[in-house]
Write a protein that holds these residues in place. Structure first.
Motif, PDB file in Angstrom:
ATOM      1  N   ASP A  75      10.048  -6.348   3.094  1.00 49.99           N
ATOM      2  CA  ASP A  75      10.510  -5.940   4.487  1.00 49.99           C
ATOM      3  C   ASP A  75      11.775  -7.070   4.840  1.00 49.99           C
ATOM      4  O   ASP A  75      12.691  -6.437   5.526  1.00 49.99           O
ATOM      5  CB  ASP A  75       9.406  -6.650   5.498  1.00 49.99           C
ATOM      6  N   ARG A 102      13.055  -2.105  -7.643  1.00 47.48           N
ATOM      7  CA  ARG A 102      12.023  -1.373  -7.535  1.00 47.48           C
ATOM      8  C   ARG A 102      10.957  -1.432  -6.438  1.00 47.48           C
ATOM      9  O   ARG A 102      10.470  -0.540  -5.985  1.00 47.48           O
ATOM     10  CB  ARG A 102      11.191  -1.168  -8.905  1.00 47.48           C
ATOM     11  N   ASP A 103      10.989  -2.749  -6.100  1.00 46.89           N
ATOM     12  CA  ASP A 103       9.952  -2.836  -4.963  1.00 46.89           C
ATOM     13  C   ASP A 103      10.516  -2.742  -3.474  1.00 46.89           C
ATOM     14  O   ASP A 103       9.473  -2.304  -2.608  1.00 46.89           O
ATOM     15  CB  ASP A 103       9.383  -4.287  -5.193  1.00 46.89           C
ATOM     16  N   PRO A 106      13.742   1.817  -2.819  1.00 48.66           N
ATOM     17  CA  PRO A 106      13.249   3.018  -2.610  1.00 48.66           C
ATOM     18  C   PRO A 106      12.671   2.998  -0.726  1.00 48.66           C
ATOM     19  O   PRO A 106      13.062   4.139  -0.461  1.00 48.66           O
ATOM     20  CB  PRO A 106      11.921   3.264  -3.397  1.00 48.66           C
ATOM     21  N   ALA A 107      12.262   1.693  -0.366  1.00 46.12           N
ATOM     22  CA  ALA A 107      11.889   1.798   1.236  1.00 46.12           C
ATOM     23  C   ALA A 107      13.261   1.687   1.751  1.00 46.12           C
ATOM     24  O   ALA A 107      13.263   2.333   2.707  1.00 46.12           O
ATOM     25  CB  ALA A 107      11.068   0.571   1.605  1.00 46.12           C
ATOM     26  N   THR A 110      14.712   5.164   1.940  1.00 41.17           N
ATOM     27  CA  THR A 110      14.044   6.059   2.920  1.00 41.17           C
ATOM     28  C   THR A 110      14.430   5.948   4.354  1.00 41.17           C
ATOM     29  O   THR A 110      14.613   6.971   4.980  1.00 41.17           O
ATOM     30  CB  THR A 110      12.516   5.657   2.842  1.00 41.17           C
ATOM     31  N   ARG A 184       5.740  -8.629   6.992  1.00 39.61           N
ATOM     32  CA  ARG A 184       4.194  -8.316   6.800  1.00 39.61           C
ATOM     33  C   ARG A 184       3.542  -8.633   5.467  1.00 39.61           C
ATOM     34  O   ARG A 184       2.289  -8.993   5.758  1.00 39.61           O
ATOM     35  CB  ARG A 184       3.967  -6.720   6.933  1.00 39.61           C
ATOM     36  N   THR A 185       4.196  -9.083   4.525  1.00 39.75           N
ATOM     37  CA  THR A 185       3.636  -9.742   3.326  1.00 39.75           C
ATOM     38  C   THR A 185       3.889 -11.226   3.076  1.00 39.75           C
ATOM     39  O   THR A 185       4.798 -11.687   3.811  1.00 39.75           O
ATOM     40  CB  THR A 185       4.234  -8.890   2.258  1.00 39.75           C
ATOM     41  N   ARG A 186       2.966 -11.773   2.797  1.00 35.46           N
ATOM     42  CA  ARG A 186       2.880 -13.187   2.120  1.00 35.46           C
ATOM     43  C   ARG A 186       2.882 -13.461   0.766  1.00 35.46           C
ATOM     44  O   ARG A 186       1.659 -13.349   0.323  1.00 35.46           O
ATOM     45  CB  ARG A 186       1.802 -13.945   3.176  1.00 35.46           C
ATOM     46  N   PRO A 187       4.109 -13.840   0.296  1.00 39.09           N
ATOM     47  CA  PRO A 187       4.140 -13.980  -1.330  1.00 39.09           C
ATOM     48  C   PRO A 187       3.987 -15.649  -1.579  1.00 39.09           C
ATOM     49  O   PRO A 187       4.260 -16.456  -0.842  1.00 39.09           O
ATOM     50  CB  PRO A 187       5.722 -13.490  -1.701  1.00 39.09           C
TER      51      PRO A 187
ATOM     52  N   ARG B 100       7.552  13.023   1.280  1.00 38.17           N
ATOM     53  CA  ARG B 100       7.191  13.630   2.665  1.00 38.17           C
ATOM     54  C   ARG B 100       5.897  14.702   2.810  1.00 38.17           C
ATOM     55  O   ARG B 100       5.442  14.407   3.769  1.00 38.17           O
ATOM     56  CB  ARG B 100       8.494  14.140   3.014  1.00 38.17           C
ATOM     57  N   VAL B 130       6.240   3.360  -2.918  1.00 35.88           N
ATOM     58  CA  VAL B 130       6.937   2.544  -1.836  1.00 35.88           C
ATOM     59  C   VAL B 130       7.596   3.516  -0.645  1.00 35.88           C
ATOM     60  O   VAL B 130       7.787   3.070   0.432  1.00 35.88           O
ATOM     61  CB  VAL B 130       8.210   1.879  -2.841  1.00 35.88           C
ATOM     62  N   ILE B 131       8.272   4.617  -1.253  1.00 36.68           N
ATOM     63  CA  ILE B 131       8.607   5.611  -0.262  1.00 36.68           C
ATOM     64  C   ILE B 131       7.349   6.003   0.766  1.00 36.68           C
ATOM     65  O   ILE B 131       7.631   6.094   1.894  1.00 36.68           O
ATOM     66  CB  ILE B 131       9.069   6.868  -0.740  1.00 36.68           C
ATOM     67  N   GLU B 134       6.945   3.409   3.206  1.00 34.32           N
ATOM     68  CA  GLU B 134       8.064   3.509   4.375  1.00 34.32           C
ATOM     69  C   GLU B 134       7.609   4.591   5.270  1.00 34.32           C
ATOM     70  O   GLU B 134       8.061   4.468   6.889  1.00 34.32           O
ATOM     71  CB  GLU B 134       9.214   3.597   3.791  1.00 34.32           C
ATOM     72  N   LEU B 135       7.405   5.808   4.735  1.00 39.11           N
ATOM     73  CA  LEU B 135       7.353   7.066   5.715  1.00 39.11           C
ATOM     74  C   LEU B 135       5.904   6.794   6.583  1.00 39.11           C
ATOM     75  O   LEU B 135       5.714   7.414   7.661  1.00 39.11           O
ATOM     76  CB  LEU B 135       6.895   8.154   4.600  1.00 39.11           C
ATOM     77  N   GLY B 137       4.764   3.839   7.443  1.00 35.89           N
ATOM     78  CA  GLY B 137       5.015   2.748   8.255  1.00 35.89           C
ATOM     79  C   GLY B 137       3.949   1.579   7.807  1.00 35.89           C
ATOM     80  O   GLY B 137       3.705   0.449   8.567  1.00 35.89           O
ATOM     81  N   PHE B 138       3.656   1.563   6.615  1.00 35.61           N
ATOM     82  CA  PHE B 138       2.450   0.378   6.295  1.00 35.61           C
ATOM     83  C   PHE B 138       3.209  -0.595   5.247  1.00 35.61           C
ATOM     84  O   PHE B 138       4.278  -0.153   4.632  1.00 35.61           O
ATOM     85  CB  PHE B 138       1.618   1.239   5.197  1.00 35.61           C
ATOM     86  N   PRO B 139       2.824  -1.860   5.332  1.00 34.17           N
ATOM     87  CA  PRO B 139       3.247  -2.760   4.333  1.00 34.17           C
ATOM     88  C   PRO B 139       2.918  -2.190   2.834  1.00 34.17           C
ATOM     89  O   PRO B 139       1.787  -1.489   2.732  1.00 34.17           O
ATOM     90  CB  PRO B 139       2.832  -3.872   4.557  1.00 34.17           C
ATOM     91  N   HIS B 140       3.605  -2.627   1.863  1.00 30.08           N
ATOM     92  CA  HIS B 140       3.450  -2.313   0.419  1.00 30.08           C
ATOM     93  C   HIS B 140       3.613  -3.452  -0.567  1.00 30.08           C
ATOM     94  O   HIS B 140       4.486  -4.371  -0.264  1.00 30.08           O
ATOM     95  CB  HIS B 140       4.204  -1.026   0.022  1.00 30.08           C
ATOM     96  N   SER B 141       3.000  -3.249  -1.721  1.00 27.78           N
ATOM     97  CA  SER B 141       3.620  -4.045  -2.707  1.00 27.78           C
ATOM     98  C   SER B 141       3.635  -3.179  -3.917  1.00 27.78           C
ATOM     99  O   SER B 141       2.639  -2.586  -4.099  1.00 27.78           O
ATOM    100  CB  SER B 141       2.733  -5.356  -2.857  1.00 27.78           C
ATOM    101  N   SER B 142       4.315  -3.375  -4.927  1.00 28.85           N
ATOM    102  CA  SER B 142       4.294  -2.731  -6.269  1.00 28.85           C
ATOM    103  C   SER B 142       3.957  -3.547  -7.585  1.00 28.85           C
ATOM    104  O   SER B 142       4.030  -4.903  -7.337  1.00 28.85           O
ATOM    105  CB  SER B 142       5.582  -1.965  -6.356  1.00 28.85           C
ATOM    106  N   GLU B 169      -0.137 -11.826  -0.044  1.00 27.58           N
ATOM    107  CA  GLU B 169      -1.299 -11.462   0.803  1.00 27.58           C
ATOM    108  C   GLU B 169      -0.358 -10.157   1.818  1.00 27.58           C
ATOM    109  O   GLU B 169       0.513 -10.442   2.088  1.00 27.58           O
ATOM    110  CB  GLU B 169      -1.750 -12.450   1.586  1.00 27.58           C
ATOM    111  N   LEU B 170      -1.325  -9.194   2.053  1.00 27.30           N
ATOM    112  CA  LEU B 170      -0.852  -8.170   3.162  1.00 27.30           C
ATOM    113  C   LEU B 170      -1.895  -7.630   3.740  1.00 27.30           C
ATOM    114  O   LEU B 170      -3.121  -7.575   3.342  1.00 27.30           O
ATOM    115  CB  LEU B 170       0.257  -7.203   2.453  1.00 27.30           C
ATOM    116  N   PRO B 171      -1.666  -7.251   4.968  1.00 33.36           N
ATOM    117  CA  PRO B 171      -2.805  -6.635   5.983  1.00 33.36           C
ATOM    118  C   PRO B 171      -2.991  -5.207   5.605  1.00 33.36           C
ATOM    119  O   PRO B 171      -2.092  -4.762   5.029  1.00 33.36           O
ATOM    120  CB  PRO B 171      -2.085  -6.948   7.289  1.00 33.36           C
TER     121      PRO B 171
END
Lengths: 323, 256
Positions: A75, A102-103, A106-107, A110, A184-187, B100, B130-131, B134-135, B137-142, B169-171
């Protein structure tokens, strides 16, 4: 929109080789299409990395700095870079193809209605970006047709970092508008997976085994070859994923990077994630039943055949040669 | 917990591939298809989370009719239902265009968690998860190897380079791109295969999802890779080839 912007990765002021290679890729592209090339570094303290970049022949160096960028978060990095790209309007944005890129990229892409052309290995006239397909069996040529910035990440080892010209670039600062609530993430701090007791990085001879071995029961076959050669035993990812050998023996982007005198790949097809970890070997030999396996694109010597027949024969040949 | 897993059907790993006459893709009639490896790990993670915490696992796949096979395979392993986005023009959509489509089908389901494999074995762009985040509107991790459900959401183990890891940590709701190797994959049981036949697979056409199909990146052509080194292939029986290799390594490459 004009110019090439290279976004490098830094850790405590240190810039990794793959980031310098991304700078080289940016310079290569900029020269090809005749535009300026600048570089940006993101973080909470970017002075040292910016100073190293400014000693190269770049049009500008930008420090994208904010206290909330102290730790990498998708984020935070996406927001910061989105704001800078919107202001700077580069035509191309080049990144090193790292796990971090990579993490979040892409976001980021977009948000501009764009898509990252990831893991690029070469840039040709057009510009056309080459990347591997089907685990390295084929190569694809990609062209950007969007109206926004074109985002590209370059693979480790694809461009030469040592040819970068010296210079003195102007350093400027960009302070993005960030709010802690947007992240939103806590690393937590990174940690080592397991005690590293095997240093493949300094091994001179390596015998490495892949999926072709089929079963853990067959491992003694390659262990004996390694023993006859006096070599360390290594493996590609699937072998360690299956728990047949410990993770610390894994070579590749997620494992260790090795540069032995001899790398003998047994039953390894040569997916790119593996090749980036071993293509620096002085000599590469491969045994594989598939003559089209990508490992033969980087091998100096190859034996096309059934490893269950070739490996015992090779073990005998090594023993005979050693007398 | 309602979990959606995005899966893809890809050419089998050992498939012998031929470039099609127009040089745009491979001859698909030549090859067998299978479930993408990291997607199999994403499915496994979803099934284990359901076993621990309850809920529903929905698999979604975009592809031509043959892609129905990987959906049925996932149902046989324990997924509850499937969504098949039928599209024959996926080759002309880029990763954003395909994501999409997936996002348009996922949104009305209101999932708590969306899982995707890290990277496909055919195109290997490694971006769908990851895309999607974003589409949606959620947090992510890879690059995720392990998922724990906590009071506040999730705590995940992320792989970093060269043997390092990190906890994040993520919600919820969230999207995770799953790396291979985190779990042991299950096989479908005979009972599972039988049950799969009664499970729902909803078909959605690309048209009705209404996602923008115009690509921003196009694959102009494919070719055989250029060799980085010239490989000497050593012929003969295993014994002859082995003797020749030892000879070469000792006296030509001088590495032994």
């Amino acid at each position: 929109m004009s110019g090439v912007l290279v976004v490098i990765e830094q850790r405590d002021g240190a810039i990794g080789r793959i980031s310098w290679e991304a700078v080289a890729a940016g310079k290569f592209l900029g020269t090809k299409i005749g535009v300026d090339v600048g570089a940006a570094v993101i973080g909470a303290a970017t002075e040292s990395a910016a100073a190293q970049l400014s000693a190269k022949a770049l049009a500008k160096v930008v420090r994208i700095e904010h206290a909330l960028l102290a730790q990498y978060t998708s984020d935070g990095y996406s927001l910061a870079l989105e704001q800078f790209i919107a202001q700077d309007k580069p035509e191309y944005v080049i990144f090193p193809h790292t796990y971090q890129v990579r993490d979040f990229v892409p976001a980021l892409a977009t948000r501009f209605g764009e898509m990252l052309i990831s893991d690029v290995i070469a840039i040709a006239d057009g510009p056309v970006f080459a990347r591997q397909l089907l685990q390295g069996r084929l190569q694809g040529s990609y062209r950007h047709t969007g109206t926004g910035p074109c985002l590209v990440s370059v693979q480790a080892g694809a461009f030469r970092a040592d040819a970068l010209e010296a210079g003195s670039a102007q350093v400027s600062r960009f302070t993005p508008a960030l709010d802690a609530a947007q992240i939103r993430t806590r690393p937590e701090p990174p940690f080592r997976g397991s005690e590293q007791t095997i240093d493949l990085g300094s091994a001179q001879l390596i015998v490495s085994v892949g999926r072709g071995i089929k079963d853990a029961e067959n491992l003694p076959l390659v262990q004996e070859l390694a023993k006859a050669l006096g070599a360390e035993l290594a493996a590609s990812r699937p072998i360690c994923d299956n728990g047949w050998l410990p993770m610390e023996r894994q070579v590749g982007s997620s494992g260790q990077t090795v540069s032995p005198r001899l790398y003998l790949a047994v039953g390894i097809s040569g997916a790119i994630q593996h090749l980036v970890g071993m293509k620096g070997a002085q000599c590469i030999a491969a045994i594989n039943k598939d003559p089209d396996a990508p490992i033969f694109e980087v091998a100096d010597y190859g034996i096309v055949g059934d490893l269950f027949e070739v490996v015992p024969a090779l073990t005998e040949a090594v023993k005979a040669a050693k007398g | 917990m309602k979990i959606i897993v995005a899966i893809k059907q890809v050419p089998e790993r050992d498939a012998q591939v031929r470039i099609d006459p127009v040089g745009k893709w491979i001859e698909e009639l030549d090859v067998q298809f299978a479930l993408n490896e990291s997607d199999a790990y994403a499915l496994e993670e979803a099934l284990q989370l359901k076993e621990k915490h309850g809920g529903e696992v929905i698999v979604i796949s975009a592809g031509p009719e043959r892609a129905g096979q990987v959906i049925r395979e996932a149902l046989a392993k324990g997924a509850d239902r499937g969504i098949h986005i039928e599209a024959d023009d996926l080759g002309s959509r880029d990763a954003l265009g395909v994501a999409r489509l997936l996002a348009a089908a996922i949104q009305p389901e209101n999932p708590d968690l969306v899982l995707a494999g890290l990277q496909s074995e055919d195109l290997g762009l490694g971006q769908t998860g990851v895309i999607l985040a974003e589409l949606l509107g959620f947090p992510h991790s890879s690059l995720i190897l392990h998922v724990d459900v906590t009071a506040k959401g999730l705590k995940v183990k992320r792989e970093l380079e060269e043997g390092w890891f990190q906890s994040i940590e993520l919600p919820l709701p969230a999207v995770l791109a799953i790396q291979s190797g985190g779990n042991k994959l299950r096989y479908a049981t005979l009972m599972g295969i039988k049950r799969a036949k009664t499970k729902e697979v909803r078909r959605a056409s690309a048209g009705e999802l209404g996602a923008d199909a115009s690509p921003v990146v196009i694959l102009e052509g494919i070719s055989l890779p250029q060799k980085q080194r010239s490989t000497q292939i050593l012929p003969g029986s295993p014994k002859e080839a082995s003797a020749a290799l030892v000879e070469k390594l000792r006296f030509e490459a001088r590495v032994l």
